[in-house]
Design an enzyme around this catalytic site. Structure first.
Site, PDB file in Angstrom:
ATOM      1  N   GLY A   1      12.357  -2.326 -10.483  1.00  0.00           N
ATOM      2  CA  GLY A   1      12.031  -1.376  -9.416  1.00  0.00           C
ATOM      3  C   GLY A   1      12.761  -1.775  -8.139  1.00  0.00           C
TER       4      GLY A   1
ATOM      5  N   GLN B   1      11.881  -2.852  -5.284  1.00  0.00           N
ATOM      6  CA  GLN B   1      11.447  -4.117  -4.664  1.00  0.00           C
ATOM      7  C   GLN B   1      11.197  -5.182  -5.740  1.00  0.00           C
ATOM      8  OE1 GLN B   1      11.133  -5.358  -1.654  1.00  0.00           O
ATOM      9  NE2 GLN B   1      11.680  -3.537  -0.479  1.00  0.00           N
ATOM     10  N   SER B   2      11.941  -5.151  -6.812  1.00  0.00           N
ATOM     11  CA  SER B   2      11.703  -6.064  -7.926  1.00  0.00           C
ATOM     12  C   SER B   2      11.778  -7.548  -7.518  1.00  0.00           C
ATOM     13  CB  SER B   2      12.737  -5.792  -9.018  1.00  0.00           C
ATOM     14  OG  SER B   2      12.716  -6.816  -9.981  1.00  0.00           O
ATOM     15  N   ASN B   3      10.684  -8.257  -7.779  1.00  0.00           N
ATOM     16  CA  ASN B   3      10.690  -9.713  -7.551  1.00  0.00           C
ATOM     17  C   ASN B   3      11.577 -10.396  -8.580  1.00  0.00           C
ATOM     18  OD1 ASN B   3       8.620  -9.863  -5.432  1.00  0.00           O
ATOM     19  ND2 ASN B   3       7.273  -9.062  -7.032  1.00  0.00           N
TER      20      ASN B   3
ATOM     21  N   ALA C   1      14.274  -9.172 -10.021  1.00  0.00           N
ATOM     22  CA  ALA C   1      15.693  -8.988  -9.694  1.00  0.00           C
ATOM     23  C   ALA C   1      16.098  -9.955  -8.580  1.00  0.00           C
ATOM     24  CB  ALA C   1      15.945  -7.538  -9.285  1.00  0.00           C
TER      25      ALA C   1
END
Ligand SMILES: Cc1ncc(COP(=O)(O)O)c(C=O)c1O
Length: 350
Positions: A85, A87-89, A91
């Site tokens: 997503g 705001q992917s943590n 990624a």
């Protein structure tokens, strides 16, 4: 760099040290007020601080990345490619792990309007700061994410470099080793806090299934059910049936690949549905109020997308059925704090 000297299992794959381990744990003061406002505030909850696995790498994802990045290094990769997503943590943690190991990163991120991608806040700011290549895709394109990952890998190959693809959330059999290892830590932790013969449940936020799969495999390998230690996930997206399927698949793959003899059946997988609220990454005021309250009682920051939502779900479950999780709960704080620095309604509860 790759180190499995302190191996937890004879079949443990190589691991590269990225996380600050072991993480500590402590009891929460939260809910121990003299005059609780609600019945659920009376419960005592122990917190496993996997938000302290690192700073740039904070949270649960780095535990999985220790194994995934070791594999990328073994394959002599030049680029790691993953998705999530906006705001992917996961990624963000992947981009930083790559930079720390001298690799480049490509992140395929889902957003409402890929032509007008979100500005640099929260995890996105960090992704850009570390120089990750960002590829924005729509919600409908997200269905083809595995194809898009493969295409990005092909592009890297054509340029003469060597890609390594990590699936959404780092949630595959190799990544699950991060939480098989974490379960060994948790058993040591629980030895110090659990009352013999009183069941304890480890409760975690479930977002792509890898953390749950690792915990369940670890619990099987260590025979924890017989010792009264259970595992329950609170899903923050999708539903129970979806995660039972995902977790079973990851566990089956791990068993087949490393002959673990730790088969995880549907009956072993406790997914507590009903707390997704307004949807993935969307908060209700009461969830945000819980984040505020635990911050004020204990100085602990939960995030709105995963840990805050799951912790609020835990309180809701305990209020409805105090015996739902046995006599004690160990809540796994899986990090995610940077998500608080993305635009949200959190200021409305201050
Ligand atoms: C902070 C945080 N907690 C929990 C999760 C859920 O973990 P998993 O994806 O392994 O289910 C994620 C990622 O999805 C996360 O970023």
């Amino acid at each position: 760099m790759i180190d499995s000297i302190d191996s937890i299992h004879e079949r443990e794959p190589p691991r590269v040290r990225l996380a600050n381990l072991p993480t500590r744990g402590h009891w929460l003061r939260f809910g121990q007020n003299d005059r609780p406002r609600d019945e659920h505030e009376r419960f005592k909850i122990w917190l496993k601080r996997d938000d302290l696995t690192g700073s740039e790498l904070m949270g649960n994802k780095v535990r999985k990345l220790e194994y995934l990045m070791a594999d990328a290094l073994a394959e002599d990769a030049t680029h790691v490619i993953t998705c999530g997503g906006e705001q992917s943590n996961h990624a963000r943690a992947t981009a930083f792990a790559a930079a720390q190991l001298g690799l480049k990163s490509i992140l395929i991120l889902r957003t409402d309007d890929p032509e007008n991608p979100p500005g640099p806040t929260g995890n996105i700011l960090l992704d850009r700061l570390v120089g990750a290549e960002l590829q924005w895709i729509s919600r409908s394109a997200w269905r083809d994410r595995n194809q898009l990952l493969a295409e990005a890998a092909e592009r890297v190959r054509r340029a003469g470099d060597r890609p390594y693809v990590i699936p959404e959330g780092g949630s595959n059999a190799l990544g699950a080793w991060g939480y098989i290892r974490a379960m060994h830590e948790l058993v040591e932790d629980l030895r110090g806090i659990a009352v013999p013969d009183h069941p304890v449940t480890i409760v975690y936020a479930c977002g792509s299934g890898g953390t749950g799969a690792g915990l369940l495999l670890g619990a099987k390998l260590l025979g924890l059910a017989q010792r009264g230690i259970r595992v329950a996930g609170i899903n923050v997206c999708d539903d129970r049936a979806y995660f039972i399927d995902v977790i079973r698949r990851i566990c089956a793959e791990a068993n087949a690949r490393w002959q673990l003899d730790a088969s995880v059946a549907e009956a072993d997988i406790d997914i507590v549905d009903g707390h997704v609220g307004r949807g993935y990454a969307k908060s209700r005021p009461e969830e945000l109020a819980t984040i505020r309250d635990i911050c004020r009682s204990d100085g602990v920051v939960l995030d709105p997308v995963y840990t805050g939502k799951a912790f609020h779900g835990l309180l809701t479950e305990l209020a409805a059925d105090p015996a739902r999780f046995g006599t004690a709960v160990a809540f796994l704080h899986t990090g995610g704090m940077f998500g608080l620095f993305a635009p949200s309604d959190i200021a409305q509860v201050l």
